[in-house]
Design a protein around this motif. Structure first.
Motif: not given
Length: 77
Positions: A22-26, A29-33
Motif C-alpha cells: 500500500x502507498x499514499x500520496x500517489x 509514501x509506502x504504508x506497509x513493508x
C-alpha cells in the motif's frame, strides 16, 4: 505494468505467496513493508513479481480519491 526480479536461478518449485503493498500520496509514501525474504521462506532461488492485479484496480478506484494505492507482490519459489 509488471516488474519481475529473479533471485538466484529464479523459481524452482512453483509455489508462491502474495501480499499487497500500500502507498499514499500517489505512490510516494509506502504504508506497509512487504518482506520478500519472508515470503520466499528461506529459498535461495525465487522470483519476485510486482503488478497491479484486477483487485488492485478496483481497490484503487475507491481509495484513489484519498491518494492511497495498492499493488500486488508475488514471490514464487
Amino acid at each position: 505494468m509488471k516488474h519481475v526480479h529473479r533471485v538466484g536461478n529464479g523459481m524452482q518449485v512453483g509455489k508462491g505467496r502474495l501480499q499487497r503493498q500500500w502507498y499514499a500520496l500517489w505512490g510516494i509514501v509506502p504504508l506497509n513493508r512487504v518482506d520478500t525474504h519472508e515470503l520466499a521462506q528461506g529459498a535461495k532461488d525465487y522470483e519476485i513479481t510486482t503488478f497491479y492485479s484486477p483487485i488492485d484496480l478496483v481497490l484503487n478506484f475507491f481509495t484513489g480519491i484519498f491518494s492511497v494505492y495498492s499493488r500486488t507482490v508475488v514471490v514464487v519459489r
